[in-house]
Design an enzyme around this catalytic site. Structure first.
Site, PDB file in Angstrom:
ATOM      1  N   ASN A  10       0.921  -1.230   0.056  1.00 46.69           N
ATOM      2  CA  ASN A  10      -0.152  -0.098   0.157  1.00 46.69           C
ATOM      3  C   ASN A  10       0.747   1.303   0.116  1.00 46.69           C
ATOM      4  O   ASN A  10       1.672   1.604   1.076  1.00 46.69           O
ATOM      5  CB  ASN A  10      -0.879  -0.133   0.971  1.00 46.69           C
ATOM      6  CG  ASN A  10      -1.925   1.080   1.340  1.00 46.69           C
ATOM      7  OD1 ASN A  10      -1.985   2.181   0.268  1.00 46.69           O
ATOM      8  ND2 ASN A  10      -2.098   1.256   2.305  1.00 46.69           N
ATOM      9  N   TRP A  11       1.122   1.677  -1.188  1.00 49.23           N
ATOM     10  CA  TRP A  11       2.065   3.063  -1.352  1.00 49.23           C
ATOM     11  C   TRP A  11       1.403   4.219  -0.671  1.00 49.23           C
ATOM     12  O   TRP A  11       2.256   5.196  -0.353  1.00 49.23           O
ATOM     13  CB  TRP A  11       2.213   3.347  -2.768  1.00 49.23           C
ATOM     14  CG  TRP A  11       2.877   2.301  -3.491  1.00 49.23           C
ATOM     15  CD1 TRP A  11       3.299   1.081  -3.071  1.00 49.23           C
ATOM     16  CD2 TRP A  11       3.594   2.434  -4.700  1.00 49.23           C
ATOM     17  NE1 TRP A  11       3.931   0.233  -3.976  1.00 49.23           N
ATOM     18  CE2 TRP A  11       4.233   1.087  -5.212  1.00 49.23           C
ATOM     19  CE3 TRP A  11       3.528   3.370  -5.907  1.00 49.23           C
ATOM     20  CZ2 TRP A  11       4.641   0.942  -6.605  1.00 49.23           C
ATOM     21  CZ3 TRP A  11       4.040   3.115  -6.981  1.00 49.23           C
ATOM     22  CH2 TRP A  11       4.553   1.829  -7.406  1.00 49.23           C
ATOM     23  N   LYS A  12      -0.025   4.227  -0.079  1.00 52.37           N
ATOM     24  CA  LYS A  12      -0.511   5.245   0.072  1.00 52.37           C
ATOM     25  C   LYS A  12      -0.473   6.546  -0.618  1.00 52.37           C
ATOM     26  O   LYS A  12      -0.345   6.674  -1.709  1.00 52.37           O
ATOM     27  CB  LYS A  12      -0.027   5.703   1.755  1.00 52.37           C
ATOM     28  CG  LYS A  12      -0.301   4.185   2.519  1.00 52.37           C
ATOM     29  CD  LYS A  12      -0.216   4.698   4.182  1.00 52.37           C
ATOM     30  CE  LYS A  12      -0.235   3.197   4.946  1.00 52.37           C
ATOM     31  NZ  LYS A  12       0.205   3.352   6.257  1.00 52.37           N
ATOM     32  N   HIS A  96      -9.448   0.969   4.874  1.00 53.43           N
ATOM     33  CA  HIS A  96      -8.154   1.179   5.705  1.00 53.43           C
ATOM     34  C   HIS A  96      -8.503   2.162   6.792  1.00 53.43           C
ATOM     35  O   HIS A  96      -9.353   2.991   6.636  1.00 53.43           O
ATOM     36  CB  HIS A  96      -7.223   1.971   4.402  1.00 53.43           C
ATOM     37  CG  HIS A  96      -5.769   1.610   5.008  1.00 53.43           C
ATOM     38  ND1 HIS A  96      -5.159   2.604   6.233  1.00 53.43           N
ATOM     39  CD2 HIS A  96      -4.782   0.682   5.036  1.00 53.43           C
ATOM     40  CE1 HIS A  96      -4.101   2.468   6.530  1.00 53.43           C
ATOM     41  NE2 HIS A  96      -3.855   1.231   5.878  1.00 53.43           N
ATOM     42  N   GLU A  98      -7.090   4.467   7.757  1.00 58.39           N
ATOM     43  CA  GLU A  98      -6.765   6.008   7.431  1.00 58.39           C
ATOM     44  C   GLU A  98      -7.918   6.626   6.784  1.00 58.39           C
ATOM     45  O   GLU A  98      -8.346   7.675   7.082  1.00 58.39           O
ATOM     46  CB  GLU A  98      -5.542   6.206   6.620  1.00 58.39           C
ATOM     47  CG  GLU A  98      -4.342   5.905   7.581  1.00 58.39           C
ATOM     48  CD  GLU A  98      -3.204   5.456   6.580  1.00 58.39           C
ATOM     49  OE1 GLU A  98      -1.949   5.157   7.100  1.00 58.39           O
ATOM     50  OE2 GLU A  98      -3.304   5.508   5.369  1.00 58.39           O
ATOM     51  N   GLU A 168      -5.510  -5.129  10.458  1.00 60.62           N
ATOM     52  CA  GLU A 168      -4.556  -4.043  11.018  1.00 60.62           C
ATOM     53  C   GLU A 168      -4.670  -3.349  12.260  1.00 60.62           C
ATOM     54  O   GLU A 168      -5.697  -2.498  12.434  1.00 60.62           O
ATOM     55  CB  GLU A 168      -4.508  -2.760   9.599  1.00 60.62           C
ATOM     56  CG  GLU A 168      -6.003  -2.357   9.168  1.00 60.62           C
ATOM     57  CD  GLU A 168      -5.886  -1.375   8.418  1.00 60.62           C
ATOM     58  OE1 GLU A 168      -4.922  -1.050   7.673  1.00 60.62           O
ATOM     59  OE2 GLU A 168      -6.955  -0.391   8.409  1.00 60.62           O
ATOM     60  N   GLY A 174       2.684   2.498  11.161  1.00 61.22           N
ATOM     61  CA  GLY A 174       3.520   3.582  10.875  1.00 61.22           C
ATOM     62  C   GLY A 174       3.994   4.019  12.306  1.00 61.22           C
ATOM     63  O   GLY A 174       4.857   5.042  12.420  1.00 61.22           O
ATOM     64  N   SER A 214       2.956  -2.677  10.157  1.00 63.09           N
ATOM     65  CA  SER A 214       4.437  -2.709   9.946  1.00 63.09           C
ATOM     66  C   SER A 214       5.015  -3.746   9.828  1.00 63.09           C
ATOM     67  O   SER A 214       5.929  -4.398  10.581  1.00 63.09           O
ATOM     68  CB  SER A 214       4.867  -1.835  11.600  1.00 63.09           C
ATOM     69  OG  SER A 214       4.430  -0.739  11.633  1.00 63.09           O
ATOM     70  N   GLY A 235       2.877  -1.368   4.459  1.00 68.79           N
ATOM     71  CA  GLY A 235       2.981   0.177   4.241  1.00 68.79           C
ATOM     72  C   GLY A 235       4.359   0.725   3.713  1.00 68.79           C
ATOM     73  O   GLY A 235       4.701   0.500   2.585  1.00 68.79           O
TER      74      GLY A 235
END
Length: 251
Positions: A10-12, A96, A98, A168, A174, A214, A235
């Site tokens: 997931n490059w975000k 997700h 976020e 997750e 992160g 992570s 991530g």
């Protein structure tokens, strides 16, 4: 039952268009011979060109990071499942943490997005997981169960069987903190039991459940060695080709 092993990056909101192409090329160049399904979840502007870069590699696929629940319409700035499908993507990351936190996406909305993804013939990677506060109150299982019930369990078994789940723990995204392999296994086993209770053991045994907190080269092998952990939603480490390849090779 042998489940599909998956490593999804997931490059975000990272990488310019040019940097994203360089990263995709580096991953393709180093890609080992493997039975792992590899998915690159890129920003929307990268999807078509990254897809062109990987389309000759049967084990590499691309995923959008989000979609709108409607097929088309006056939704400025959004991207539809029809658009995603039209450029050759096969997966869509849904829910997700976020998206849930920063964009207030509810379980009800995510259920509609899941329906839209499946109706278009794409595969949802459905994210679920708890915050540190919820875990410390020992309410994490109840919380994740509610996410599954309201976001996924409206599906009939045939539709559900196409879904990939990603657990997750938000407190491990992160932060550099990772759930221990035992913690990851406990929750993955719990999620699989919820699927078995809702549908059947046969359906549950076929469902790939990814760990998304992570994942790094240093911990991937131990995490992936757990009985109910079928891969990772990666991530930060997916933004470095060498690290991502090491994670793919951890199985």
């Amino acid at each position: 039952m042998k489940r599909k092993k998956i490593v999804a990056g997931n490059w975000k909101m990272n990488k310019t268009f040019q940097e994203g192409i360089q990263l995709a090329d580096a991953i393709v160049t180093q890609m080992p011979l493997t039975d792992v399904t590899v998915i690159l979840g890129t920003p929307a502007i990268h999807l078509k060109e990254v897809g062109n870069r990987v389309k000759y590699f049967s084990g590499i696929h691309i995923a959008a990071q989000n979609c709108h629940a409607e097929k088309r319409g006056a939704f400025t700035g959004e991207i539809s499942t029809e658009m995603i499908d039209s450029i050759g993507a096969e997966y869509v990351i849904i829910g997700h943490s976020e998206r849930r936190e920063y964009f207030q996406e509810t379980n009800d909305l995510l259920a509609k997005k899941v329906d839209a993804v499946l109706k278009q013939g794409l595969i949802p990677i459905f994210c679920c997981g708890e915050s540190l506060e919820i875990r410390e109150k020992n309410k994490h299982k109840k919380y994740v169960k509610k996410q599954l019930q309201e976001g996924l369990f409206h599906l009939k078994a045939k539709k559900f069987s196409k879904v990939v789940i990603a657990y997750e723990p938000i407190w491990a995204i992160g932060t550099g903190v990772t759930a221990s392999p035992e913690q990851a296994q406990e929750m993955h086993k719990f999620i699989r039991k919820q699927v078995a209770d809702q549908y059947s053991k046969k359906v549950a045994d076929k469902t790939s459940i990814l760990y998304g907190g992570s994942v790094k080269p240093a911990n991937a092998k131990e995490l992936f060695g757990q009985a109910d952990v079928d891969g990772g939603l990666v991530g930060g480490a997916s933004l470095k080709a060498n690290d991502f390849i090491e994670i793919i090779s951890a199985f």
